[in-house]
Structure formats: C-alpha cells, structure tokens
Design a protein around this motif. Structure first.
Motif: not given
Length: 494
Positions: A98, A105, A335, A368-372, A385, A387, A395, A399
């Motif tokens: 993330c 990322k 996301h 892989a993501t930009q938002e929770p 994980s 980060v 965010w 998480i």
C-alpha cells in the motif's frame, strides 16, 4: 509395575523433535519464509556445515532460489545496516502493498514480478521461474496501460487480454510500450465453450445482480436451466443454451430486453464471435513459466462489478492450467475494482480461498492499492505487508489493526502517532515491512523471525524503464522513450 508420571512422560518425549522449535533446526519455517536476510542465509549454511562436519548442502536445499527485493535502512539492531533483503521465490506467500501515488508501490510490485519470472544473476538465483498474472482496471483513463507491461523490455513475454469493445484502442496504447516485437502481444479476452463450465456461466449471467433491487425473473429462469444441466451432468454448450432461452416463452418483453443485453455482452467474450485475425493461436490460459499475462478490463461498457466477475473466471482458469511450480497473481490499483459490488465480493472470496490454499496450489498473491477500501480479511491473510508513504489518517485507521506485528506499535495514542508520522516521512522507494514469520534477524549467530518488530526497507534498483515516473511540465514528448530511464541511476539506494 505401576506406571509413574516420569516413565510415561519419558515414553511420550520420544515423539518431541527438539530441533523443530525456534532456531537453526526449524527447517520447514525457513523453507517457507516469505522474506529472509542475506546474513540469515549464510548463518543457516554455517550452522549446518558445522553440524554435518562440512559436508552439508542444506543451505541450497532450504533456500535454493531467491531474488533481491531491497535493503534494510532502519535501526533494527538485529538486522545489519544496508542488509540485503531477499524474496523467497520458491515458497508460495502472499503480500499486501500500500502507499500513495508516487511512493514506489508499483515499482516494488515490478521487482517482485521480476524476481519470480526472470532469472538474473545480478539479483539472485532463479532455477524455476513461474508465470505471472496481473489484473488491471482503470476507467478514469482507459488508455493508461498497466505499468507491469513494461517488463517486456526486460525480455519477459507479455500477453495482454482486453475487452473486445476496447480492443483497438488498448492494443494501440500497449504497443507503444516499446520492446522486442515478439515480447508483447495484445488479444481480446475470448472464452471457448470448454472454458465456460456451468458454474462459470452462472457467474457470467448474474454479474449485475443487485440484492437491494431483488433478482430479475430471467436470472431465476437461467439458474433453473443451469441447475438442470448440472443434474443431468451435461457439458455446457452456449449455442444450445441460447436456443433454449430464445424458445422460452415465460419472459415479458421488458425482461427479454434485459436478457438480450446480458447475452449480447456475454457473446462479445466468446471466441467464435471474433474475427479469426483477432484470435490467439494458443490457449492464453495455459500460461508458461517466465511469462506475464495482463487481464485489462478498462472499458466504458464494463463496470467494476462486471470486471471483477471476469477476473474471477480468469483466475479460476489460470489456476486450473498453472504449471507444477505454481503461479503469481498480482492486483495493481486494487481499490479501483475491489469495492462493495457483488462481483467484487465474489472475486474477493475467491482470492481469500486462493490465499488460504496457496501452499497446496502453489499460488502467490500480491495486492497493491492506494486506498483502504479493500477487504480487511485480505490484509489479515497476507503474511507480508509493505507500507509505503501515505499521508491520510483515514488510511492509517483502516489498516493499523490488520498489520501483522504492529500490535505493539499501536497500543496507545502516542505510539500510533509516532508510527503514522514515520510513515508520512518515508522517502520514495522506502517502506515499513511487517512480516512476522520472515527470518530477517540474527542474534548470537542464530536466525530469528521479525515477529512483532518492524523493518524499514529501501526497494532495490532495477534495470529498464520506470514507466510509473511522474510526467513533468517541460519534459520532451518522445512517445514511450520519455519514460525510458535506467533506474539503476534513477533509484539510488541510500
């Protein structure tokens, strides 16, 4: 003679393997560790050489293949300064990535794929490459190609599967990712009858269900038809299925219009409806070691729920046809499609099952993501994980309870603020790694898991282009060449 406590205990102790606890004898834990430091690898080898009088080859047996992922740049006293951190490419493990846009990322994701797909002695040893699959969906910019497609420039054969209705535009966009002509091919995503089992057909015909509005009547009729086919053990045939629906007189005109819209969309994904020139010569779901297949469903006519349903079916086909050494599945910008839709919920459940069964199915998953916004259950099941930098308190709240090993860092408001401040301050390419079961530490010559500690890491450099670099005002527009840099110079390790 009566049995005493001590004699019975002694009998049972014959079945206790003292060396299977923590330490150098923990062979299975070492074999399956997601990450390990270079010092741990050499310490393990030294211990086994000493134990076996210098004749052991145990190091190669436990950790036979690996790829450089990054370097320790933090202050963990049990990990050396600038210690190389290796990805275990032999054992199936899942990773959650993330971070905000531009934090590194997607670069880290590309390095993970390189380590698994491409033998390169500069970064480690890879005797048995595996195939990779990447899912991509972006309706904000449908000509924004998946960044991992640039791996074709490293000699990896890349196949891109796109929707038929956006095939021409996406093919043109992907072919701008320069590389050897035979290293990148674009085809429409097309299913054969043999791909469409009754279960998969059930998913395709119901991918727009909305439980709040109830299930349309035609879906109930279709479910009943598919159920009868399953009871009769019939093989699915789309032409027969379509004729049966056309002959069904129970549909009202409005319902038949909705059904025909669904069927027409489905038919656009059938191979026998495509021009011969657009069809691949091989079964694209029979992936080969060292290759990468990208499924890109970016299309105005495909919503995120439909995209997830198609991803779900493709995932099942890729797993069904995977080679013996396994498969790595990646979801970049997750996301954008793993939301609250029915299709996303079903796809998420399939991913959860894949992660739970990863050691039996030899399948790795990287998200892989930009938002929770993705499922917390996915985060909980990933043993690693990574980060990268982000600046949103929301965010962090989303998480912090799902990061394995972070419990002792978020016990009170002060520690939470400190961890959040440290995340915000991360440089490009830097990350905090939470990996409780990874052997990254060395104490008195003995390897130890990271456990509840955290490690600060800098992702390694890589050769070839960094297509994720920001477009700056004043940059020369030379097509794809404006993105081509030697990231060995661009991505310095501090």
């Amino acid at each position: 003679m009566a049995t005493t406590y001590e004699t019975e205990k002694a009998t049972y102790l014959q079945h206790l393997d003292e060396e299977s606890s923590a330490g150098g004898g923990n062979d299975h834990a070492l074999e399956t560790t997601p990450l390990f430091s270079l010092s741990v690898r050499y310490a393990t080898r030294a211990q086994d050489l000493e134990k076996d009088g210098g004749t052991s080859n145990c190091n190669e047996r436990l950790l036979p293949q690996y790829g450089l992922l990054g370097f320790h740049v933090g202050d963990n006293p049990l990990i050396g300064a600038r210690e190389p951190i290796m990805l275990n490419t032999r054992a199936p493990n899942s990773t959650f990535l993330c971070g905000s846009q531009g934090s590194g990322k997607s670069f880290t994701l590309s390095c993970i794929l390189e380590n698994c797909l491409l033998p390169d002695p500069k970064y480690g040893t890879l005797a048995n490459p595996i195939p990779g699959v990447a899912f991509h969906y972006n309706v904000d910019d449908m000509l924004n190609t998946a960044e991992v497609a640039s791996l074709c420039k490293r000699g990896i054969k890349v196949t891109v599967l796109v929707s038929h209705s956006n095939y021409r535009r996406l093919k043109e966009a992907y072919l701008k990712v320069k590389g050897p002509d035979d290293h990148l091919n674009v085809y429409p995503l097309l299913f054969k009858d043999e791909h469409l089992s009754i279960e998969r057909m059930h998913k395709l015909m119901a991918f727009a269900e909305n439980s709040e509005n109830g299930v349309p009547l035609y879906v109930e009729v279709i479910h009943e038809m598919l159920r009868k086919m399953a009871i009769n053990n019939e093989r699915f045939d789309f032409a027969t299925f379509r004729r049966a629906l056309d002959n069904n007189e129970t549909f009202a005109p409005g319902q038949r219009n909705m059904l025909n819209m669904r069927l027409n969309l489905l038919q656009s994904f059938l191979q026998n409806r495509a021009k011969a020139a657009d069809r691949p010569t091989e079964d694209v779901f029979k992936v080969k070691p060292g290759s990468l297949t990208i499924v890109d469903m970016s299309d105005t006519f495909i919503d995120s729920s439909t995209a997830c349903t198609l991803f779900d079916i493709c995932l099942g086909l890729f797993k069904q046809n995977r080679p013996k050494d396994g498969l790595i599945v990646t979801l970049d910008e997750a996301h954008k499609y793993l939301n609250k839709s029915v299709g996303a919920a079903n796809f998420t459940e399939h991913l959860l099952t894949t992660i739970r069964m990863q050691r039996h199915q030899a399948t790795r998953v990287v998200i892989a993501t930009q938002e929770p916004t993705i499922s917390g259950s996915l985060l909980d099941l990933c043993p690693v994980s990574i980060v990268h930098r982000f600046s949103s308190p929301a965010w962090f709240e989303a998480i912090k309870d799902h990061l394995a090993g972070a419990s002792n860092l978020t016990t009170d408001a002060l520690n939470q603020k400190l961890l959040f401040d440290n995340i915000v301050s991360l440089g490009t390419g830097e990350s905090f790694v939470f990996a409780t079961s990874s052997f990254l530490c060395l104490e008195d010559g003995k390897e130890k898991m990271l456990a509840t500690k955290v490690m600060k890491m800098k992702t390694r450099t890589k050769q070839g282009p960094d297509t994720g670099r920001s477009k700056m005002a004043g940059d020369e527009d030379n097509g794809d060449e404006s993105d081509v840099v030697d990231s060995m110079n661009y991505w310095k390790v501090v």
